[in-house]
Scaffold this motif. Sequence first.
Motif, PDB file in Angstrom:
ATOM      1  N   LEU A 178      -6.657 -16.010   2.670  1.00 20.90           N
ATOM      2  CA  LEU A 178      -6.389 -16.249   4.135  1.00 20.90           C
ATOM      3  C   LEU A 178      -7.987 -16.457   4.562  1.00 20.90           C
ATOM      4  N   SER A 179      -7.766 -16.786   6.015  1.00 18.16           N
ATOM      5  CA  SER A 179      -8.705 -16.771   6.839  1.00 18.16           C
ATOM      6  C   SER A 179      -8.489 -16.626   8.229  1.00 18.16           C
ATOM      7  N   LEU A 180      -9.130 -16.139   9.046  1.00 17.79           N
ATOM      8  CA  LEU A 180      -9.013 -15.814  10.112  1.00 17.79           C
ATOM      9  C   LEU A 180     -10.094 -16.053  11.286  1.00 17.79           C
ATOM     10  N   GLU A 181      -9.894 -16.941  12.175  1.00 18.20           N
ATOM     11  CA  GLU A 181     -11.033 -17.630  12.847  1.00 18.20           C
ATOM     12  C   GLU A 181     -10.752 -17.220  14.360  1.00 18.20           C
ATOM     13  N   LEU A 182     -11.763 -16.777  14.935  1.00 18.12           N
ATOM     14  CA  LEU A 182     -11.669 -16.193  16.262  1.00 18.12           C
ATOM     15  C   LEU A 182     -12.532 -16.884  16.996  1.00 18.12           C
ATOM     16  N   GLU A 183     -12.554 -17.509  18.154  1.00 22.20           N
ATOM     17  CA  GLU A 183     -13.497 -18.092  19.155  1.00 22.20           C
ATOM     18  C   GLU A 183     -13.497 -17.735  20.478  1.00 22.20           C
ATOM     19  N   VAL A 184     -14.530 -17.053  20.805  1.00 17.55           N
ATOM     20  CA  VAL A 184     -14.601 -16.582  22.414  1.00 17.55           C
ATOM     21  C   VAL A 184     -14.734 -17.856  23.287  1.00 17.55           C
ATOM     22  N   THR A 185     -13.995 -17.835  24.136  1.00 13.80           N
ATOM     23  CA  THR A 185     -13.872 -18.808  25.230  1.00 13.80           C
ATOM     24  C   THR A 185     -14.573 -18.503  26.472  1.00 13.80           C
ATOM     25  N   SER A 186     -14.796 -17.469  26.866  1.00  8.29           N
ATOM     26  CA  SER A 186     -15.483 -17.058  27.880  1.00  8.29           C
ATOM     27  C   SER A 186     -16.007 -15.743  28.057  1.00  8.29           C
ATOM     28  N   PRO A 187     -17.480 -15.204  28.812  1.00 10.79           N
ATOM     29  CA  PRO A 187     -17.809 -13.967  28.733  1.00 10.79           C
ATOM     30  C   PRO A 187     -16.946 -12.922  28.698  1.00 10.79           C
ATOM     31  N   PRO A 188     -17.060 -12.023  27.882  1.00 12.07           N
ATOM     32  CA  PRO A 188     -16.053 -10.903  28.039  1.00 12.07           C
ATOM     33  C   PRO A 188     -16.296  -9.942  29.305  1.00 12.07           C
ATOM     34  N   ARG A 189     -15.568  -9.312  29.785  1.00  9.89           N
ATOM     35  CA  ARG A 189     -15.694  -8.329  30.919  1.00  9.89           C
ATOM     36  C   ARG A 189     -15.260  -7.070  30.679  1.00  9.89           C
ATOM     37  N   SER A 190     -16.332  -6.072  31.298  1.00 11.35           N
ATOM     38  CA  SER A 190     -15.806  -4.575  30.995  1.00 11.35           C
ATOM     39  C   SER A 190     -15.181  -4.078  32.407  1.00 11.35           C
ATOM     40  N   THR A 191     -14.311  -3.126  32.152  1.00  8.16           N
ATOM     41  CA  THR A 191     -13.656  -2.362  33.146  1.00  8.16           C
ATOM     42  C   THR A 191     -13.809  -0.719  32.808  1.00  8.16           C
ATOM     43  N   ILE A 192     -14.292  -0.111  33.890  1.00  9.66           N
ATOM     44  CA  ILE A 192     -14.587   1.098  33.578  1.00  9.66           C
ATOM     45  C   ILE A 192     -13.927   1.949  34.587  1.00  9.66           C
TER      46      ILE A 192
END
Length: 464
Positions: free
Chosen positions: A332-346
């Motif tokens: 199997l192969s799992l492919e992840l593609e980030v589409t926008s800058p991640p954001r943090s929440t504190i």
Amino acid sequence: MGLLKVSVIFLLSLITMTLAEPPGCKIRITDRGLEMLKAETKRFVEGELSNITMPEMRGKEGRFQYTIKDVKITELNLTSDLRFQPDVGLLFEVQNSSITLNFQRRILYWLFYDEGAINASAEGVNIFTVLHLIKDQDGRLKISNITCNAFITKMRARFSGTLGRVYDFIGTLLTTGMRFVLNKQICPALNHAALVLVNQLLETVPVRTEVNSYVGIDYSLLNDPVVTETSLDMDFRGMFYDLKNENETLVNNAVNPVLREYDRMVYLALSEYFFDSGLYSYFKGGLQKQLLLNSFQMSKDLEMLLRTTYLGKIMMLVSKTKIYICTAIHPLSLELEVTSPPRSTIKTSGAMVAVNCNVKVLVLPPGKPAVQFKIFSSESAFESFALIPLQGPLKTMLQISAVPLINNYIKRGVQIPLPDGMDFIEEVVEYHNGYIIVGANLHFRTGLREIIERKLSGETDNSV
């Protein structure tokens, strides 16, 4: 007219405060932290005063002719204090202390000639020194000026040699000259120690520095430090940037961290902007927006989870399509593609990072094209609802496989804006709405003098 002028000034001040750039990073050094620095500062000052050099002295009084040379400070007994000077910087004070010296004499009286050692003690030594702290043009903390006053109340000399007692009566003459010369040497020694040596130590604090081959970080001060009787507060930009395009940065719209604690030696506050600018810069810098995990990179638990939970549901959804591939045996192969800058929440309950990405799962039969499954259904809205339970397994996949890969890129960590040789110990993390606060105590890995000498020799401490 006067009321209108006051209103305009107030309005302009309010606009300026509103437009001021909030810090992404704050550091507070408390009086407890300063207490720890006292002993180290005292040792450093003693080392500087021990290196004082004094010129050869010659004189004549009646039939006496004398020469004094090879003056050495052999012992310092300093009673010192280090504290904050509000709105200025730091105050270092020495009160009612003593300095022991040794020097060689040569005396001629009529036809008698004598030479030997003189042990002298300077008593009632008082030094008052104020260090003025500012933000320099590069955004670095700097000592801009030093105010120094030093005086010695009295000085005594003890002679040795054949005519030691005979010459005791001229001791006042010799010690008066020595006291005057020593007084003139103390402040220049401390000026050099602060304006040259300590400023060289402050230059080891990172301002703009590379974190790795993708991003750098900007720790420049936004304004002069704020000094009160109990603390010294510094506001840093705390911003990551893409090394390939340093001018493309994220706008800081985060809250301004508020420090209210004084119990520990130092406090470090990091806003959401600190983390978001790092995530943004990594995304813009092209840090592997696509992560490809094959069966060899997956843990056995993840692979089993993928085959049973994920592919089992997909097979049910695509029942109208004939599938001849046995997913139980092929890789199997799992492919992840980030589409926008991640954001943090504190928040007070903790911190999280939101990542938007496309996920593809492929079966890789030997000698055949990969068979791709996507997380959507074109059959009906009802079948799309059936995919909702897959969110949990996908989050688990990210946590146990994707996150370790990301951590591999940032495993060096990020240096905090402290001089070389200083570390945080006994850290405690608190979560607030929009920022975190790390309270810690300080530890010197080596003395101030050793750190400065290493700096002068070109060595660098990259520990973080």
